[in-house]
Design an enzyme around this catalytic site. Structure first.
Site, short mmCIF file in Angstrom:
data_model
loop_
_atom_site.label_atom_id
_atom_site.label_comp_id
_atom_site.label_asym_id
_atom_site.label_seq_id
_atom_site.Cartn_x
_atom_site.Cartn_y
_atom_site.Cartn_z
N GLU A 49 0.86 -1.19 0.00
CA GLU A 49 0.00 0.00 0.00
C GLU A 49 0.90 1.24 0.00
OE1 GLU A 49 -2.73 -0.12 3.29
OE2 GLU A 49 -3.88 -1.78 2.41
N HIS A 52 0.05 4.22 2.53
CA HIS A 52 -0.18 3.98 3.96
C HIS A 52 1.11 4.24 4.77
CE1 HIS A 52 -2.80 1.60 6.88
NE2 HIS A 52 -1.84 2.11 7.58
#
Length: 76
Positions: A49, A52
């Site tokens: 991700e 993130h």
């Protein structure tokens, strides 16, 4: 989650934005780490991700960045 103003979708293309490239190269200097790096999915249990980030403090972030480890490896 941190996304580019020009690209608000949470997907892998996020890493191609200037904002994310800057974050990947510099966020550790301010105490942030990329929480789920691309090459650590087997360890974190979460797919990559690029948006993130997590604040862990400057000292921990620098160690995690310099040793190319994820948060789980840092705490072992």
């Amino acid at each position: 989650d941190i996304v580019a103003q020009s690209y608000q979708i949470l997907d892998k293309k996020q890493e191609d934005t200037p904002e994310q490239r800057w974050l990947m190269e510099n966020s550790y200097k301010y105490g942030f780490i990329l929480r789920f790096p691309t090459d650590k999915s087997k360890i974190t249990g979460i797919n990559y991700e690029p948006w993130h980030y997590r604040y862990v403090g400057v000292d921990a972030a620098q160690e995690i960045y310099n040793e190319n480890i994820c948060l789980e490896e840092y705490f072992k």
